[in-house]
Write a protein that holds these residues in place. Structure first.
Motif, short mmCIF file in Angstrom:
data_model
loop_
_atom_site.label_atom_id
_atom_site.label_comp_id
_atom_site.label_asym_id
_atom_site.label_seq_id
_atom_site.Cartn_x
_atom_site.Cartn_y
_atom_site.Cartn_z
N HIS A 80 -5.23 -8.31 -10.16
CA HIS A 80 -4.02 -7.82 -9.50
C HIS A 80 -4.38 -7.38 -8.09
O HIS A 80 -5.56 -7.23 -7.76
CB HIS A 80 -3.36 -6.68 -10.29
N ASP A 82 -4.11 -4.54 -4.98
CA ASP A 82 -3.87 -3.14 -4.60
C ASP A 82 -3.53 -3.15 -3.12
O ASP A 82 -4.26 -3.75 -2.33
CB ASP A 82 -5.11 -2.28 -4.81
N GLN A 106 3.02 3.91 -16.20
CA GLN A 106 2.37 4.27 -14.94
C GLN A 106 1.04 4.96 -15.23
O GLN A 106 0.95 6.18 -15.29
CB GLN A 106 3.28 5.17 -14.10
N VAL A 114 2.15 1.59 -10.06
CA VAL A 114 2.24 0.18 -10.43
C VAL A 114 3.67 -0.29 -10.18
O VAL A 114 4.63 0.36 -10.58
CB VAL A 114 1.88 -0.04 -11.92
N PRO A 122 2.09 -7.48 -11.98
CA PRO A 122 1.83 -6.13 -11.50
C PRO A 122 0.96 -6.11 -10.24
O PRO A 122 0.09 -6.95 -10.05
CB PRO A 122 1.05 -5.48 -12.66
N CYS A 124 -0.55 -2.74 -7.44
CA CYS A 124 -0.59 -1.29 -7.27
C CYS A 124 -0.44 -0.92 -5.81
O CYS A 124 -0.90 -1.65 -4.92
CB CYS A 124 -1.91 -0.71 -7.79
#
Length: 129
Positions: A80, A82, A106, A114, A122, A124
């Protein structure tokens, strides 16, 4: 001089699949303050991949009609993104307006939030260091 058996690669491109590569590229371009730099055709000549260039890396968003997002948190994520922001609450509000959604789960507490991008994947957000 480096030992020829030691690898020292550099990631030059991050490829992300979605049902609508253009829509996802537009979302991340807006989130990251950039634009789609180029579109690439599939075998039939239809635009199928959309590239963003950011801080020396390329991000390519591919259209894959059979794509299904991971059912997070029930399923583990292969990876994912960030993304850091100076003003996380303002960024969250803008990302939601761009099409992100905020899941109930979360796990980051005060450290990160998230969100799900428009393809359901997803990512972040957190405060810039």
């Amino acid at each position: 001089m480096s030992d020829s058996s030691t690898l020292a690669g550099k990631i030059s491109c991050h490829a992300i699949w979605a049902q609508d590569g253009r829509r996802l590229a537009e979302f991340y371009a807006a989130a990251l303050g950039t634009v789609i730099a180029e579109a690439y055709p599939d075998e039939e000549g239809n635009e199928a991949a959309f590239a963003l260039s950011l801080q020396g890396s390329m991000y390519v968003f591919y259209t894959a009609k059979s794509f299904k997002a991971t059912r997070w948190p029930e399923e583990e994520l292969p990876f994912h993104l960030d993304i850091s922001f100076d003003d996380v609450p303002a960024a969250e509000k803008q990302l939601l307006a761009l099409g992100a959604t905020k899941p109930a789960h979360q796990p980051g507490g005060e450290s990160w939030t998230v969100l799900l991008d428009p393809s359901g994947q997803p990512f972040c957000i957190n405060a810039s260091a």
